[in-house]
Design a protein around this motif. Sequence first.
Motif, PDB file in Angstrom:
ATOM      1  N   PHE A 107      42.799  56.448  55.974  1.00 11.78           N
ATOM      2  CA  PHE A 107      41.944  57.743  55.854  1.00 11.78           C
ATOM      3  C   PHE A 107      42.753  58.851  56.550  1.00 11.78           C
ATOM      4  N   SER A 108      43.106  60.220  55.773  1.00 14.48           N
ATOM      5  CA  SER A 108      43.693  61.070  56.319  1.00 14.48           C
ATOM      6  C   SER A 108      43.023  62.159  56.222  1.00 14.48           C
ATOM      7  N   HIS A 109      42.565  62.931  57.668  1.00 12.93           N
ATOM      8  CA  HIS A 109      41.729  64.179  57.687  1.00 12.93           C
ATOM      9  C   HIS A 109      42.398  65.292  56.915  1.00 12.93           C
ATOM     10  N   ARG A 110      43.810  65.374  57.212  1.00 17.19           N
ATOM     11  CA  ARG A 110      44.540  66.399  56.490  1.00 17.19           C
ATOM     12  C   ARG A 110      44.168  66.418  54.797  1.00 17.19           C
ATOM     13  N   ARG A 111      44.225  65.025  54.355  1.00 13.96           N
ATOM     14  CA  ARG A 111      43.792  64.968  52.924  1.00 13.96           C
ATOM     15  C   ARG A 111      42.403  65.407  52.538  1.00 13.96           C
ATOM     16  N   HIS A 112      41.640  65.308  53.323  1.00 15.87           N
ATOM     17  CA  HIS A 112      40.185  65.621  53.068  1.00 15.87           C
ATOM     18  C   HIS A 112      39.711  66.714  53.676  1.00 15.87           C
ATOM     19  N   VAL A 113      40.155  67.288  54.644  1.00 10.84           N
ATOM     20  CA  VAL A 113      39.679  68.740  54.968  1.00 10.84           C
ATOM     21  C   VAL A 113      40.413  69.754  54.369  1.00 10.84           C
ATOM     22  N   SER A 114      41.715  69.527  54.492  1.00 12.84           N
ATOM     23  CA  SER A 114      42.678  70.719  54.196  1.00 12.84           C
ATOM     24  C   SER A 114      42.948  70.427  52.535  1.00 12.84           C
ATOM     25  N   LEU A 115      43.324  69.420  52.015  1.00 14.17           N
ATOM     26  CA  LEU A 115      43.365  69.444  50.790  1.00 14.17           C
ATOM     27  C   LEU A 115      42.011  69.342  49.679  1.00 14.17           C
ATOM     28  N   GLY A 116      41.427  68.472  50.230  1.00 19.07           N
ATOM     29  CA  GLY A 116      40.063  68.176  49.339  1.00 19.07           C
ATOM     30  C   GLY A 116      38.928  68.969  49.689  1.00 19.07           C
ATOM     31  N   LYS A 117      38.967  69.982  50.757  1.00 18.51           N
ATOM     32  CA  LYS A 117      37.812  70.909  51.161  1.00 18.51           C
ATOM     33  C   LYS A 117      36.568  69.879  51.484  1.00 18.51           C
ATOM     34  N   VAL A 118      36.716  68.934  52.168  1.00 20.70           N
ATOM     35  CA  VAL A 118      35.460  68.484  52.439  1.00 20.70           C
ATOM     36  C   VAL A 118      35.177  69.036  53.941  1.00 20.70           C
ATOM     37  N   ALA A 119      33.876  69.354  54.076  1.00 23.46           N
ATOM     38  CA  ALA A 119      33.426  69.926  55.215  1.00 23.46           C
ATOM     39  C   ALA A 119      33.304  68.986  56.453  1.00 23.46           C
ATOM     40  N   CYS A 120      33.421  69.084  57.576  1.00 22.60           N
ATOM     41  CA  CYS A 120      33.318  68.390  58.702  1.00 22.60           C
ATOM     42  C   CYS A 120      31.801  67.708  58.722  1.00 22.60           C
ATOM     43  N   CYS A 149      30.815  59.242  47.956  1.00 23.71           N
ATOM     44  CA  CYS A 149      31.462  60.648  47.833  1.00 23.71           C
ATOM     45  C   CYS A 149      32.411  60.782  46.878  1.00 23.71           C
ATOM     46  N   HIS A 150      33.232  59.968  46.757  1.00 22.18           N
ATOM     47  CA  HIS A 150      34.545  59.922  45.783  1.00 22.18           C
ATOM     48  C   HIS A 150      33.750  60.044  44.447  1.00 22.18           C
ATOM     49  N   GLU A 151      32.726  59.130  44.307  1.00 20.88           N
ATOM     50  CA  GLU A 151      32.130  59.127  42.684  1.00 20.88           C
ATOM     51  C   GLU A 151      31.631  60.465  42.643  1.00 20.88           C
ATOM     52  N   LYS A 152      30.906  61.075  43.373  1.00 25.20           N
ATOM     53  CA  LYS A 152      30.321  62.268  43.130  1.00 25.20           C
ATOM     54  C   LYS A 152      31.252  63.521  42.931  1.00 25.20           C
ATOM     55  N   ASN A 153      32.281  63.346  43.600  1.00 26.79           N
ATOM     56  CA  ASN A 153      33.560  64.339  43.576  1.00 26.79           C
ATOM     57  C   ASN A 153      34.374  64.074  42.295  1.00 26.79           C
ATOM     58  N   ARG A 154      34.156  62.835  41.712  1.00 32.78           N
ATOM     59  CA  ARG A 154      35.286  62.524  40.849  1.00 32.78           C
ATOM     60  C   ARG A 154      36.571  62.351  41.318  1.00 32.78           C
ATOM     61  N   VAL A 155      36.673  61.606  42.502  1.00 25.05           N
ATOM     62  CA  VAL A 155      37.955  61.346  42.952  1.00 25.05           C
ATOM     63  C   VAL A 155      38.430  60.045  42.812  1.00 25.05           C
ATOM     64  N   ASN A 156      39.636  59.586  42.693  1.00 30.76           N
ATOM     65  CA  ASN A 156      40.120  58.190  42.605  1.00 30.76           C
ATOM     66  C   ASN A 156      39.228  57.058  43.236  1.00 30.76           C
ATOM     67  N   THR A 157      38.783  56.128  42.605  1.00 32.14           N
ATOM     68  CA  THR A 157      38.248  55.105  43.335  1.00 32.14           C
ATOM     69  C   THR A 157      38.913  53.841  43.468  1.00 32.14           C
ATOM     70  N   ASP A 158      40.258  53.835  42.938  1.00 30.36           N
ATOM     71  CA  ASP A 158      41.213  52.649  43.006  1.00 30.36           C
ATOM     72  C   ASP A 158      41.324  51.876  44.346  1.00 30.36           C
ATOM     73  N   CYS A 159      40.955  50.893  44.288  1.00 32.86           N
ATOM     74  CA  CYS A 159      41.027  50.319  45.975  1.00 32.86           C
ATOM     75  C   CYS A 159      42.291  50.484  46.624  1.00 32.86           C
ATOM     76  N   ALA A 160      43.527  50.572  45.728  1.00 39.68           N
ATOM     77  CA  ALA A 160      44.674  50.689  46.416  1.00 39.68           C
ATOM     78  C   ALA A 160      45.037  52.195  47.019  1.00 39.68           C
ATOM     79  N   THR A 161      44.035  53.241  46.505  1.00 41.86           N
ATOM     80  CA  THR A 161      44.229  54.545  46.891  1.00 41.86           C
ATOM     81  C   THR A 161      43.776  54.734  48.382  1.00 41.86           C
ATOM     82  N   CYS A 162      43.073  53.602  49.081  1.00 41.13           N
ATOM     83  CA  CYS A 162      42.833  53.628  50.390  1.00 41.13           C
ATOM     84  C   CYS A 162      43.152  52.354  51.237  1.00 41.13           C
ATOM     85  N   HIS A 163      42.976  51.276  50.524  1.00 40.09           N
ATOM     86  CA  HIS A 163      43.234  49.977  51.140  1.00 40.09           C
ATOM     87  C   HIS A 163      44.847  49.770  51.470  1.00 40.09           C
TER      88      HIS A 163
END
Lengths: 164, 226
Positions: A107-120, A149-163
């Motif tokens: 899990f990366s904060h930069r990836r979610h907040v800075s790149l993905g524009k997810v609100a805190c 959230c990944h499905e709602k925002n159509r982000v990659n849900t491949d297991c190896a993306t996060c695991h």
Amino acid sequence: MKHWELFVIPTFFLFFISGCSDSASFSQPIAYNHKKHIEEAGLGCFDCHTQVLTHQKANIPNVEFCKNCHETPMTDSKEEEKLVGYIQENQPIPWIQVHRVPDHAYFSHRRHVSLGKVACQDCHGDVNNMTLPFSKPFYPIKMQFCITCHEKNRVNTDCATCHR
Amino acid sequence: MKWGMVIDLQKCTGCGECAAACKLENNVAIVAHKESEMGRTMLWMDMLTIYEGEYPRLRVRQIPRPCMHCDHPPCTKVCPVRATYINEEGIVAQIYPQCIGCRYCMAACPYTVKSFNWYKPSFPPGMARTTNPDVSVRPVGVVEKCTFCIHRLQIAREQAKSEARDLRENDYQPACGASCPTGAIVFGDLENANHQVNRLAHNPRATKLLEDLGTEPKVIYLKEVD
């Protein structure tokens, strides 16, 4: 059934239930007030949690950072008194980490907040109106929460993306 | 995008640096001598011993052997819980919390690349605190194997995105390739004509282990020139 059993068994049961529910919550060393810092001091999330936009892991500011404003007490609050004590002794505040992603998940904060524009608030809840520090996660840190959230925002849900 | 690896046996000296780098990078547990003799050694990158010729012209060689990341992996077909599967980029991933430890995949793998965690992972004194935080330490009872250092891909992809550019060839290199002192291990995108691995894969010296099984490995060896 004997009379004493009627009392003892439900009591044990209640102790067990209360023990289970409280095991996930913590009490923090200082009753930090997010609302006050945001509304009265005009601070934003990234003013104190400076690493969120640039690093994988977010940070809780250390006493050196708090010293910028609280070197001498600004109010007569007892909680601030504790903070000033930590600052004067130059001791780190023993905050208890509440949000912990398992180490098998990336899990990366930069990836979610800075790149993905997810609100805190999407993960941490309504922090703006919190008058006490976190004693337990606002949303449970479960995979289903991430997947929804990944499905709602159509982000990659491949297991190896996060695991990993 | 299809990640693959080329190992040039002409350049490989069999030093075992790749195996050591892999073991450290991926927090692969160290198994005691007694258990190791029972065949429970844990290695993601193993060194195969090959004997060539006969005495007195006997020649012994060491060949690095990571997971082949087959295009038709036998392991994924037998996994009852989809703990191992091949993703869109050709990496045969292993999802540890999903694994029930049945070891069907270990039996199915013709290259014997998978290891089972028979014991709670333990590290010698002082080493426990030097584990790589980018990789999880696997619990007892799950199967693990080489992932082409997928954690490096996760980090490299994020870095590339933050710099608003595409992933470059050198951004993502597994620990074995990055550590190889002779440059024998080359890693990259097999479908990208600009990547060195693409050119080497079409080299006439290219060969694959147990090719006749039809597993289509994405680890390609370049034979030695006599």
